[in-house]
Design an enzyme around this catalytic site. Sequence first.
Site, PDB file in Angstrom:
ATOM      1  CG  LEU A  26       6.037 -10.285  -9.173  1.00 20.01           C
ATOM      2  CD1 LEU A  26       7.258 -11.069  -9.648  1.00 20.01           C
ATOM      3  CD2 LEU A  26       4.880 -11.242  -8.946  1.00 20.01           C
ATOM      4  CB  THR A  73       6.256   0.723  -7.610  1.00 22.34           C
ATOM      5  OG1 THR A  73       6.486   0.584  -9.006  1.00 22.34           O
ATOM      6  CG2 THR A  73       4.785   0.463  -7.312  1.00 22.34           C
ATOM      7  CE  LYS A  77      10.412   2.939  -8.289  1.00 19.27           C
ATOM      8  NZ  LYS A  77      11.354   2.152  -9.092  1.00 19.27           N
ATOM      9  CG  ASP A 113      14.676   0.492  -8.462  1.00 23.05           C
ATOM     10  OD1 ASP A 113      14.191  -0.592  -8.076  1.00 23.05           O
ATOM     11  OD2 ASP A 113      13.981   1.495  -8.717  1.00 23.05           O
ATOM     12  N   GLY A 141      13.566   6.731 -14.953  1.00 25.19           N
ATOM     13  CA  GLY A 141      13.949   6.465 -13.571  1.00 25.19           C
ATOM     14  C   GLY A 141      14.801   5.224 -13.418  1.00 25.19           C
TER      15      GLY A 141
HETATM   16  P1  NAP Z   1      10.288   5.782 -17.509  1.00 24.33           P
HETATM   17  O1  NAP Z   1      10.825   6.624 -16.385  1.00 24.33           O
HETATM   18  O2  NAP Z   1       8.941   6.056 -18.051  1.00 24.33           O
HETATM   19  O3  NAP Z   1      11.364   5.859 -18.705  1.00 24.33           O
HETATM   20  C1  NAP Z   1      11.118   5.185 -19.911  1.00 24.33           C
HETATM   21  C2  NAP Z   1      12.329   5.333 -20.835  1.00 24.33           C
HETATM   22  O4  NAP Z   1      12.066   4.586 -22.015  1.00 24.33           O
HETATM   23  C3  NAP Z   1      12.604   6.755 -21.276  1.00 24.33           C
HETATM   24  O5  NAP Z   1      13.978   6.902 -21.474  1.00 24.33           O
HETATM   25  C4  NAP Z   1      11.844   6.835 -22.597  1.00 24.33           C
HETATM   26  O6  NAP Z   1      12.399   7.780 -23.506  1.00 24.33           O
HETATM   27  C5  NAP Z   1      12.090   5.449 -23.145  1.00 24.33           C
HETATM   28  N1  NAP Z   1      11.035   5.045 -24.079  1.00 24.33           N
HETATM   29  C6  NAP Z   1       9.741   4.795 -23.789  1.00 24.33           C
HETATM   30  N2  NAP Z   1       9.053   4.443 -24.902  1.00 24.33           N
HETATM   31  C7  NAP Z   1       9.960   4.497 -25.922  1.00 24.33           C
HETATM   32  C8  NAP Z   1       9.869   4.251 -27.326  1.00 24.33           C
HETATM   33  N3  NAP Z   1       8.719   3.879 -27.906  1.00 24.33           N
HETATM   34  N4  NAP Z   1      10.994   4.400 -28.077  1.00 24.33           N
HETATM   35  C9  NAP Z   1      12.150   4.776 -27.506  1.00 24.33           C
HETATM   36  N5  NAP Z   1      12.286   5.033 -26.179  1.00 24.33           N
HETATM   37  C10 NAP Z   1      11.203   4.887 -25.402  1.00 24.33           C
HETATM   38  O7  NAP Z   1      10.286   4.246 -17.082  1.00 24.33           O
HETATM   39  P2  NAP Z   1      11.260   3.516 -16.038  1.00 24.33           P
HETATM   40  O8  NAP Z   1      10.668   3.584 -14.698  1.00 24.33           O
HETATM   41  O9  NAP Z   1      12.640   4.020 -16.252  1.00 24.33           O
HETATM   42  O10 NAP Z   1      11.125   1.994 -16.507  1.00 24.33           O
HETATM   43  C11 NAP Z   1      11.708   1.535 -17.716  1.00 24.33           C
HETATM   44  C12 NAP Z   1      11.487   0.028 -17.821  1.00 24.33           C
HETATM   45  O11 NAP Z   1      12.214  -0.631 -16.784  1.00 24.33           O
HETATM   46  C13 NAP Z   1      10.026  -0.383 -17.636  1.00 24.33           C
HETATM   47  O12 NAP Z   1       9.725  -1.399 -18.553  1.00 24.33           O
HETATM   48  C14 NAP Z   1       9.973  -0.921 -16.227  1.00 24.33           C
HETATM   49  O13 NAP Z   1       8.974  -1.912 -16.071  1.00 24.33           O
HETATM   50  C15 NAP Z   1      11.364  -1.527 -16.091  1.00 24.33           C
HETATM   51  N6  NAP Z   1      11.806  -1.597 -14.693  1.00 24.33           N
HETATM   52  C16 NAP Z   1      12.192  -2.802 -14.221  1.00 24.33           C
HETATM   53  C17 NAP Z   1      12.622  -2.908 -12.922  1.00 24.33           C
HETATM   54  C18 NAP Z   1      13.042  -4.261 -12.403  1.00 24.33           C
HETATM   55  O14 NAP Z   1      13.138  -4.432 -11.172  1.00 24.33           O
HETATM   56  N7  NAP Z   1      13.318  -5.207 -13.259  1.00 24.33           N
HETATM   57  C19 NAP Z   1      12.670  -1.784 -12.089  1.00 24.33           C
HETATM   58  C20 NAP Z   1      12.278  -0.547 -12.616  1.00 24.33           C
HETATM   59  C21 NAP Z   1      11.844  -0.474 -13.929  1.00 24.33           C
HETATM   60  P3  NAP Z   1      12.072   9.356 -23.419  1.00 24.33           P
HETATM   61  O15 NAP Z   1      12.960   9.890 -22.342  1.00 24.33           O
HETATM   62  O16 NAP Z   1      12.387   9.847 -24.774  1.00 24.33           O
HETATM   63  O17 NAP Z   1      10.590   9.447 -23.060  1.00 24.33           O
END
Ligand code: NAP
Length: 297
Positions: A26, A73, A77, A113, A141
């Site tokens: 977006l 993104t 990053k 963020d 992240g």
């Molecule tokens: P990431 O770096 O891939 O981290 C994902 C996290 O979720 C890790 O801690 C992972 O655990 C955990 N996880 C994934 N699948 C899981 C499952 N089935 N059961 C339990 N834990 C699980 O992703 P990220 O960048 O931090 O993003 C996380 C979420 O935030 C995403 O949905 C993203 O779209 C959202 N987000 C939103 C914004 C916003 O502006 N609103 C900004 C950034 C991100 P492990 O460490 O054990 O793998």
Amino acid sequence: MEAARAEAGPDATIVGVIGSPVTHSLSPLLHNSAFAALGLGSWRSYPFDVPLGRTQQALDAMRRADLTGLSVTMPHKRPVAALVDELSEVARRLDAVNCVHRLDDALYGTNTDGEGFVSSLLRGADFDPAGRRCLVAGAGGAARAVVLALTRADAASVAVVNRTHDRAVEAAVLAGNRGTVVPNESKAVADAVMSADLVVNATPLGMSGVDRIDSDASPPWLVPPSLLGSGQVAADLVYVPRPTPWLRQASARGATVLDGLGMLVHQAAAQLIIWTGAEPPLRAMWRAAETAHPFEA
Ligand code: NAP
């Protein structure tokens, strides 16, 4: 980026977003809505699909095509943090950049963020983290950005629960002596939730296209929403769908809920301040974001 420059013309000021995939982003919509509302008629924002492994080439192209800024993104990053000329303190601690600003030929990287998340908490849930007890589910992240931002906003404590223990430890370190790790088992999690003012879901669980979970199902939440109740704020970083199943259930239990669209809008607003120096037109940005992702009552 050269194609964007050719299309926009030599006098345009160009920013954009790099990621892969980037079609769902977006960011260009938010940036262009803001430019229109600010009367910045010569500013344009474009999406640039840059595959993993091509980050350096993207930054070279940014210089060649005379771009002013980039939103960053996944999966860039971390790579960008290693490639820019200067890093903000926040980006250095997170080892992740979501915003690049080019000044002459020098690239400055920062990360908005966490600041976007805290702004959305204040504006969307009237929640000031200062002196409050926070629990973050996830240690990726986004979770790391949230942990650091809550700490910088003077939270009393920031606990982290995660599927992979070592990553929880690394995230909790960002909160210094206010950070703790909650073992990923039901009794420890229930105790942690009971003493939390704010609980954040920073995992993709419940996101459409990743783990579509029906509201009445019992998926493997790190923090089951059934543990939440009135007097607590439940914030989900996911914003597709709106509300998420986790938030629907938390709301039914009486918690104040907040989805991730506000974080998205506010992290973009913070980037706009860096690039333009202007006060971001939040209302116009919100309108654009909510048109793209309406809240389903
Ligand atoms: P990431 O770096 O891939 O981290 C994902 C996290 O979720 C890790 O801690 C992972 O655990 C955990 N996880 C994934 N699948 C899981 C499952 N089935 N059961 C339990 N834990 C699980 O992703 P990220 O960048 O931090 O993003 C996380 C979420 O935030 C995403 O949905 C993203 O779209 C959202 N987000 C939103 C914004 C916003 O502006 N609103 C900004 C950034 C991100 P492990 O460490 O054990 O793998």
